[in-house]
Design a protein around this motif. Sequence first.
Motif, PDB file in Angstrom:
ATOM      1  N   LEU A  52      -2.106  -2.301 -10.433  1.00 50.21           N
ATOM      2  CA  LEU A  52      -1.003  -2.051 -11.160  1.00 50.21           C
ATOM      3  C   LEU A  52      -0.163  -0.801 -10.942  1.00 50.21           C
ATOM      4  O   LEU A  52       1.048  -0.778 -10.822  1.00 50.21           O
ATOM      5  N   ALA A  53      -0.936   0.215 -10.590  1.00 50.32           N
ATOM      6  CA  ALA A  53      -0.263   1.343 -10.154  1.00 50.32           C
ATOM      7  C   ALA A  53       0.521   1.446  -8.823  1.00 50.32           C
ATOM      8  O   ALA A  53       1.451   1.902  -8.762  1.00 50.32           O
ATOM      9  N   GLU A  54      -0.188   0.758  -7.750  1.00 47.16           N
ATOM     10  CA  GLU A  54       0.258   0.602  -6.605  1.00 47.16           C
ATOM     11  C   GLU A  54       1.558  -0.312  -6.881  1.00 47.16           C
ATOM     12  O   GLU A  54       2.506  -0.074  -5.890  1.00 47.16           O
ATOM     13  N   ARG A  55       1.369  -1.401  -7.568  1.00 51.83           N
ATOM     14  CA  ARG A  55       2.720  -2.262  -7.622  1.00 51.83           C
ATOM     15  C   ARG A  55       3.803  -1.640  -8.314  1.00 51.83           C
ATOM     16  O   ARG A  55       4.962  -1.785  -7.977  1.00 51.83           O
ATOM     17  N   ALA A  56       3.501  -0.776  -9.460  1.00 48.15           N
ATOM     18  CA  ALA A  56       4.636   0.074 -10.063  1.00 48.15           C
ATOM     19  C   ALA A  56       5.299   0.916  -9.157  1.00 48.15           C
ATOM     20  O   ALA A  56       6.522   1.107  -9.084  1.00 48.15           O
TER      21      ALA A  56
END
Length: 113
Positions: A34-38
């Motif tokens: 999720l951090a990478e996607r954000a």
Amino acid sequence: MLELMRSHNVEVNVYFYSALIAACGNVRPTQIALAERAFGEAVQKGFSAFRLQRVLAQAVGGPRAAQLVAHTQQRCPLPTKSRTDLPLTEVLRAWGSPAKPALDLGGNSESTW
């Protein structure tokens, strides 16, 4: 939260993405995907990758954050989904990038993420 903000026409800014990435790193288990996607979404919206690098490093680790920031400098699309089971070279090949990463961290071009 992001969907709720969008449904009420609230424009997100770099501070929102920074807080979202930080939250992904602080929750247990850590939400690396999720951090990478954000991060990818923030960069695609025009926010500075360098401005988010420190908080991204806290969430996904310094070497991985450096790889992602370097990858944005090649103007390649970031992944919409994290694939921690593949070597970085295979992921870059799938994105249509050169097989060798732009940033060799630790002398190992086959490092996983």
